[in-house]
Structure formats: structure tokens, C-alpha cells
Design a protein around this motif. Structure first.
Motif, PDB file in Angstrom:
ATOM      1  N   ASP A 274      67.611 -24.330   5.664  1.00 27.92           N
ATOM      2  CA  ASP A 274      66.979 -23.437   4.686  1.00 27.92           C
ATOM      3  C   ASP A 274      66.087 -24.214   3.722  1.00 27.92           C
ATOM      4  OD1 ASP A 274      68.271 -21.314   5.853  1.00 27.92           O
ATOM      5  OD2 ASP A 274      69.921 -21.267   4.405  1.00 27.92           O
ATOM      6  N   THR A 275      66.585 -25.360   3.263  1.00 27.47           N
ATOM      7  CA  THR A 275      65.781 -26.194   2.365  1.00 27.47           C
ATOM      8  C   THR A 275      64.558 -26.746   3.085  1.00 27.47           C
ATOM      9  OG1 THR A 275      67.773 -26.830   1.137  1.00 27.47           O
ATOM     10  CG2 THR A 275      65.839 -28.228   0.868  1.00 27.47           C
ATOM     11  N   PHE A 276      64.748 -27.132   4.336  1.00 28.98           N
ATOM     12  CA  PHE A 276      63.632 -27.616   5.147  1.00 28.98           C
ATOM     13  C   PHE A 276      62.557 -26.536   5.279  1.00 28.98           C
ATOM     14  CE2 PHE A 276      61.827 -28.129   9.511  1.00 28.98           C
ATOM     15  CZ  PHE A 276      61.134 -29.308   9.289  1.00 28.98           C
ATOM     16  N   PHE A 277      62.980 -25.276   5.464  1.00 27.44           N
ATOM     17  CA  PHE A 277      62.034 -24.168   5.561  1.00 27.44           C
ATOM     18  C   PHE A 277      61.174 -24.081   4.307  1.00 27.44           C
ATOM     19  CE2 PHE A 277      64.931 -21.511   8.571  1.00 27.44           C
ATOM     20  CZ  PHE A 277      64.655 -22.392   9.588  1.00 27.44           C
ATOM     21  N   ASP A 278      61.823 -24.202   3.135  1.00 24.91           N
ATOM     22  CA  ASP A 278      61.094 -24.112   1.868  1.00 24.91           C
ATOM     23  C   ASP A 278      60.058 -25.227   1.747  1.00 24.91           C
ATOM     24  OD1 ASP A 278      62.624 -21.934   1.163  1.00 24.91           O
ATOM     25  OD2 ASP A 278      64.068 -23.100  -0.005  1.00 24.91           O
ATOM     26  N   ILE A 279      60.432 -26.423   2.193  1.00 23.88           N
ATOM     27  CA  ILE A 279      59.542 -27.576   2.056  1.00 23.88           C
ATOM     28  C   ILE A 279      58.339 -27.444   2.978  1.00 23.88           C
ATOM     29  CG2 ILE A 279      59.349 -30.062   2.491  1.00 23.88           C
ATOM     30  CD1 ILE A 279      62.260 -30.314   1.518  1.00 23.88           C
ATOM     31  N   ILE A 280      58.579 -27.117   4.245  1.00 17.96           N
ATOM     32  CA  ILE A 280      57.454 -27.090   5.175  1.00 17.96           C
ATOM     33  C   ILE A 280      56.541 -25.893   4.914  1.00 17.96           C
ATOM     34  CG2 ILE A 280      58.666 -28.370   6.956  1.00 17.96           C
ATOM     35  CD1 ILE A 280      59.159 -25.823   8.453  1.00 17.96           C
ATOM     36  N   ALA A 281      57.076 -24.823   4.306  1.00 14.04           N
ATOM     37  CA  ALA A 281      56.209 -23.699   3.936  1.00 14.04           C
ATOM     38  C   ALA A 281      55.145 -24.161   2.955  1.00 14.04           C
ATOM     39  CB  ALA A 281      57.039 -22.571   3.328  1.00 14.04           C
ATOM     40  N   ASP A 282      55.515 -25.120   2.091  1.00 24.01           N
ATOM     41  CA  ASP A 282      54.564 -25.662   1.132  1.00 24.01           C
ATOM     42  C   ASP A 282      53.429 -26.390   1.842  1.00 24.01           C
ATOM     43  OD1 ASP A 282      54.150 -26.265  -1.863  1.00 24.01           O
ATOM     44  OD2 ASP A 282      53.965 -28.242  -0.948  1.00 24.01           O
ATOM     45  N   PHE A 283      53.753 -27.087   2.937  1.00 22.86           N
ATOM     46  CA  PHE A 283      52.736 -27.837   3.677  1.00 22.86           C
ATOM     47  C   PHE A 283      51.845 -26.914   4.506  1.00 22.86           C
ATOM     48  CE2 PHE A 283      55.447 -31.314   2.573  1.00 22.86           C
ATOM     49  CZ  PHE A 283      54.587 -32.398   2.488  1.00 22.86           C
ATOM     50  N   ILE A 284      52.370 -25.758   4.884  1.00 23.22           N
ATOM     51  CA  ILE A 284      51.564 -24.818   5.652  1.00 23.22           C
ATOM     52  C   ILE A 284      50.636 -24.021   4.742  1.00 23.22           C
ATOM     53  CG2 ILE A 284      51.654 -22.773   7.121  1.00 23.22           C
ATOM     54  CD1 ILE A 284      54.272 -23.794   8.270  1.00 23.22           C
ATOM     55  N   ASP A 285      51.138 -23.682   3.550  1.00 26.03           N
ATOM     56  CA  ASP A 285      50.394 -22.784   2.652  1.00 26.03           C
ATOM     57  C   ASP A 285      49.376 -23.485   1.769  1.00 26.03           C
ATOM     58  OD1 ASP A 285      51.805 -20.650   3.643  1.00 26.03           O
ATOM     59  OD2 ASP A 285      53.389 -20.791   2.128  1.00 26.03           O
ATOM     60  N   GLN A 286      49.638 -24.737   1.390  1.00 28.68           N
ATOM     61  CA  GLN A 286      48.775 -25.419   0.440  1.00 28.68           C
ATOM     62  C   GLN A 286      47.602 -26.099   1.143  1.00 28.68           C
ATOM     63  OE1 GLN A 286      49.167 -25.246  -2.884  1.00 28.68           O
ATOM     64  NE2 GLN A 286      50.906 -23.893  -2.514  1.00 28.68           N
ATOM     65  N   PRO A 287      46.414 -26.090   0.535  1.00 30.22           N
ATOM     66  CA  PRO A 287      45.258 -26.770   1.145  1.00 30.22           C
ATOM     67  C   PRO A 287      45.418 -28.286   1.099  1.00 30.22           C
ATOM     68  CG  PRO A 287      44.711 -25.979  -1.058  1.00 30.22           C
ATOM     69  CD  PRO A 287      46.060 -25.415  -0.742  1.00 30.22           C
ATOM     70  N   ASN A 288      44.739 -28.966   1.998  1.00 29.28           N
ATOM     71  CA  ASN A 288      44.743 -30.435   2.055  1.00 29.28           C
ATOM     72  C   ASN A 288      46.122 -31.021   2.329  1.00 29.28           C
ATOM     73  OD1 ASN A 288      41.971 -30.534   1.516  1.00 29.28           O
ATOM     74  ND2 ASN A 288      42.329 -30.541  -0.693  1.00 29.28           N
ATOM     75  N   ARG A 289      47.008 -30.238   2.952  1.00 26.58           N
ATOM     76  CA  ARG A 289      48.324 -30.745   3.338  1.00 26.58           C
ATOM     77  C   ARG A 289      48.401 -30.710   4.859  1.00 26.58           C
ATOM     78  NH1 ARG A 289      51.551 -29.860  -1.073  1.00 26.58           N
ATOM     79  NH2 ARG A 289      52.820 -31.622  -0.376  1.00 26.58           N
ATOM     80  N   GLN A 290      49.151 -31.636   5.440  1.00 26.59           N
ATOM     81  CA  GLN A 290      49.268 -31.708   6.896  1.00 26.59           C
ATOM     82  C   GLN A 290      50.736 -31.765   7.289  1.00 26.59           C
ATOM     83  OE1 GLN A 290      46.600 -31.874   9.452  1.00 26.59           O
ATOM     84  NE2 GLN A 290      48.444 -31.257  10.547  1.00 26.59           N
TER      85      GLN A 290
END
Length: 494
Positions: A274-290
């Protein structure tokens, strides 16, 4: 004088003069990370961070000569500096391994004939300062310590690419060249264990660190992430007033590039997942993140993953790692022999490539085993290799037979086995027959074309043409290529 244009022309001139592709990539980076002007009768190069400064020093005299030529001035001195927001003390070389014909002073001035030979250790020599990049304010020292578990020897240059994996390889190179662009985010790699997924992840990370030093990245395996989470939650019990969960998430989301290996292993850790989901959502949603992920299975087969999340994985670029062909396995075996300093005879290398098909790790294990025997006894024969690798070869081959291939192809295409064995020329029958022949060639290398032909009542030239047509269809028809890979992998697992 338009110094910006002079600078861009200098970069282009230096790139044209180079043969080394790695150096070219670094030099091209300077176009946006270094500025040039002329002050106090000196050509002044202003680097935007200490990391760029330390990289630029190696090429500074080359740029100095190019700029002088474009300016038509031979009377100018040289100054190499870091941006004004950085402490002046960092205008000194990061590494003190220096060979020069004249002194370099704190103000960056040297005589026109100065020459530099700096060697940079990026893991230990990066100053602990805050530097501004297009990705935000980052602490370079802290970022590098989190990427220390990346093997620097795993690069694109020593990754042996199977023809079936051309798209995967090209995409990985593109991601490394432009991390954070929406075209490749997220990048999802999947395939059976031991096919080189981790090597490719390391290659991406090493290329980014080499050509984009302003980009921070972190690599972790699912097991390491789970262990780190458990340790962090244990600290909450000791100090319930400390929001350790938020600190844990911030550690990962503060990076520009997040690389996670073996994500299928999150099946065994619900709260961590669940915590991993929260973290990777940030990388998918934010610009300039991979976000870069690797798994043994495609996104749709991940167990206990939120369906909305797995669909997001598919919205980026999703590539399968296809098992290597016999020719690629031979190239891998040769490459591994060189890496391990194992001088094995050609016939033994061929034997390994033909009979160990499950994954690259087993090829490496076979080479180490045989090389140990050779070092102990001074020599090794093909008979020795067959005896020593007997159990490994049997496990790798998994006793796949032509009859098994026929049955599986029959179910896949809805064509009866007797039709494949007949002279029937209907299109679907011909495709199924050719597919089975090609699978026989890929899965049972010990069979000759004549052996395969006897199982379909065809001569060796007909088998050759059928396999050739199948290879072409794989290249030109993505849907057929997917079906063929599915058959190949499912038969290997039996």
C-alpha cells in the motif's frame, strides 16, 4: 557578441572532433549545463553545479581552444567556475589527481597552455552542497549514497541484445537519454528470471548518472524496500510521536528517478505494498519524474495489485524480455567467458550455448564450474563438460519434445496435429506447421533440420523455408510475435 551562439557552436565543434560515444554524450550535456562569456580578458566557463564542474574540467582546454578559434582571439585566458550560488571553495578540482603544465588558482585562471587530467569518483568525491537543477533542489551527496548498490560494470555496452529484444533495448536507451519524459513513463520490463532484466536496469541507471549528473535516482529491489519499511515501522513503536511513515515516503519521493526490481514480490507484504502504491503514484503523476519497474510477469498478472495501478503501468511503455536464441546464447557465453577470464575451448562454449537455455545465470554458473575444473586439472574436454553439466543441462532442457510442441501449437491455432503432418496447404495449417517447426528449432537445438522435417513428413529444405517465413512473420506481425513468444515461454516452463 552573442556568446550563447559561440558556446553552442563550440559544443558542436567539440562533439564533431570526438570518436568516443560516452564522451560525446557528456559533452552534449554541457550545452545546457554550462554558460560561456568573456570577462577581464578571459574566456569564462560557468558550470551550474559542482558535479558538472568536475566533469567539465576534463574537457575545459578542448572547449577553450574551440572558443578561441570561433572568437578569433588568441590573447584570452581561461577561467572555469561554479555558479555564484555555490560556495567559492568548490572552484577547486573535486579530485586531486591532477597533471598540468601550469598552476590553477582559486579564481580559476591559468595560462593558455594549461592541460588537465582529472579523474572523478562520483561515489565519494561529490561535495555536500545544495545545487539547483531543472528537477528542483537536490542534495547530491545523499542521492549518490542511495544509488551505491548499482553495479557500475553493468552497462549498455556489455549487454548482449537478442534480435527479438531490439525494441526493449532501444526503449531502455531512450529512457536513459531522456529520463522523466511522458513518452516513456512508466517504463515496465517483464520476463522470466535470469534473462537480463537487472542488467538492463543497471545500464539505464549508469547511463543516467554518466550523462545526466543533475538527475538523482534510486534503485531498490522489492525485498529491500519491504525490509526498509518493516524497520521504519518498528521505530514507530518506540516513538509513536515521530511520523516515521511520512519520513519513509519522503526518502523515496525526493528522487527524480525511481527504479524498482522484482515488484512481483510485493505479493507477500500487504501494508508495504500500500505504501509502495502511494510512492509510485507520485512518480506517475508528477512531471519530470521517471518510474522504471521490472517483474517476472506482465502488469495484468501481478497479484494483489490495484487494477487501476496496473492499468497505469500499461499506459507507459511495457516491454517483454524474450529468451535468447541459440546464436545470442553463444554470444552471451563468449562475453561471460571474457568477463570471468575463463579460457574454454570453442566446442565447450558451443555445447553450453546449445544446451543451457533457461537463463543467463545458469550459463554463467556453467562457465564458472567448468573453469574451476580446468584450473584444478590443467585441461578440460568436451566429455568432461558433458559429464559435469549433466544435471544442469537436463534441468535447463526440461525434456521438451516435438510431440509436446505439436500438441501446444494445435491448441493455439485450432489445427489438428494430423493436418500439420500432412501435405495440406490451407493458410492456417501452413502457419501452424511452420510455427511448430520454428519452435522445434528454438527449443531443441540438438535436432537437425532433417530431424524436424521427418516429424512433419517434409525434407530439410522445406523446414528451412518454413522457419525463414516464421522469422519474417515475427518481425512484421506484432500479434503473431506475441503468440509465438507465449508459446515459446509456456513450452520452456513445462
Amino acid at each position: 557578441m552573442n556568446y550563447m551562439q559561440v558556446w553552442l557552436d563550440s559544443v558542436a565543434a567539440v562533439v564533431r572532433s570526438m570518436d568516443n560515444e560516452k564522451d560525446k554524450a557528456i559533452v552534449q550535456l554541457f550545452a545546457t549545463q554550462v554558460q560561456m562569456d568573456v570577462q577581464d580578458n578571459k574566456i569564462r566557463f560557468l558550470c551550474n553545479s559542482p558535479v558538472v564542474y568536475s566533469l567539465f574540467l576534463k574537457f575545459s582546454t578542448t572547449f577553450y581552444d574551440a572558443a578561441k578559434s570561433l572568437l578569433g582571439r588568441e590573447d584570452l585566458g581561461l577561467s572555469v567556475e561554479v555558479g555564484a550560488s555555490v560556495s567559492p571553495s568548490f572552484s577547486q578540482p573535486v579530485s586531486q589527481n591532477v597533471s598540468q603544465t601550469s598552476a590553477v588558482h582559486n579564481d580559476g585562471v591559468s595560462s593558455q597552455n594549461s592541460a588537465y587530467d582529472f579523474k572523478l569518483n562520483r561515489e565519494t568525491a561529490v561535495p555536500q552542497v545544495q545545487a539547483q537543477s531543472t528537477y528542483g533542489t537536490k542534495n547530491f551527496h545523499n542521492k549518490n549514497t542511495r544509488s551505491g548498490n548499482i553495479n557500475p560494470n553493468k552497462t549498455f555496452e556489455n549487454y548482449v541484445t537478442d534480435p527479438e529484444n531490439k525494441l526493449l533495448y532501444a526503449t531502455a536507451v531512450a529512457v536513459a537519454a531522456n529520463p522523466g519524459t511522458s513518452n516513456y513513463n512508466p517504463f515496465y520490463i517483464y520476463g522470466a528470471s535470469g534473462l537480463g532484466k537487472t542488467h538492463l536496469l543497471f545500464a539505464i541507471a549508469n547511463r543516467i548518472r554518466e550523462t545526466h549528473p543533475e538527475v538523482s535516482l534510486i534503485y531498490t529491489r522489492a525485498e529491500e524496500f519491504i525490509r526498509h519499511y518493516v524497520e521504519s515501522m518498528a521505530r514507530i513503536k518506540k516513538n509513536p510521536y515521530d511520523d516515521e511513515r511520512m519520513h519513509f515516503q519522503d526518502l523515496y519521493t525526493s528522487y527524480d528517478v525511481f527504479i524498482v526490481d522484482d515488484i512481483q514480490n510485493f505479493i507477500k507484504a500487504d501494508k508495504t505494498r500500500d505504501t509502495f502504491f502511494d510512492i509510485i503514484a507520485d512518480f506517475i503523476d508528477q512531471p519530470n519524474r521517471q518510474l522504471i519497474l521490472a517483474s517476472d510477469v506482465p502488469p495484468g498478472n501481478l497479484k494483489n495489485f490495484n487494477p487501476r495501478l496496473t492499468s497505469r503501468f500499461g499506459s507507459g511503455v511495457c516491454c517483454e524480455v524474450v529468451p535468447p536464441s541459440p546464436e545470442t546464447r553463444a554470444a552471451i557465453t563468449l562475453k561471460k567467458c571474457k568477463e570471468l577470464n575463463a579460457d574454454l575451448p570453442d566446442d565447450i562454449i558451443q555445447y553450453i550455448a546449445l544446451h543451457i537455455r533457461s537463463n543467463v545465470r545458469e550459463i554463467e554458473g556453467a562457465i564458472k564450474t567448468l573453469n574451476t575444473h580446468k584450473q584444478a586439472f590443467g585441461t578440460i574436454t568436451t566429455e568432461d563438460a558433458v559429464k559435469i553439466l549433466g544435471n544442469l543441462v537436463n534441468a535447463s532442457n526440461q525434456i521438451c519434445t516435438i510431440d509436446m510442441i505439436k500438441e501446444r501449437v494445435s491448441k493455439e491455432f485450432g489445427v489438428p496435429v494430423p493436418s500439420m503432418e500432412s501435405a495440406e496447404k490451407k493458410k492456417m495449417v501452413s502457419i501452424a506447421r511452420a510455427t511448430a517447426m520454428c519452435l522445434g528449432r528454438d527449443l531443441i537445438p540438438a535436432l537437425s533440420l532433417s530431424d524436424i522435417g521427418r516429424n512433419f513428413n517434409k525434407d530439410h529444405s522445406s523446414v528451412h523455408e518454413a522457419i525463414k517465413r516464421t522469422r519474417t512473420r515475427i518481425e512484421e506481425d506484432p500479434e503473431y510475435a506475441s503468440r509465438y513468444r507465449h508459446l515459446l515461454l509456456s513450452l520452456k516452463k513445462e
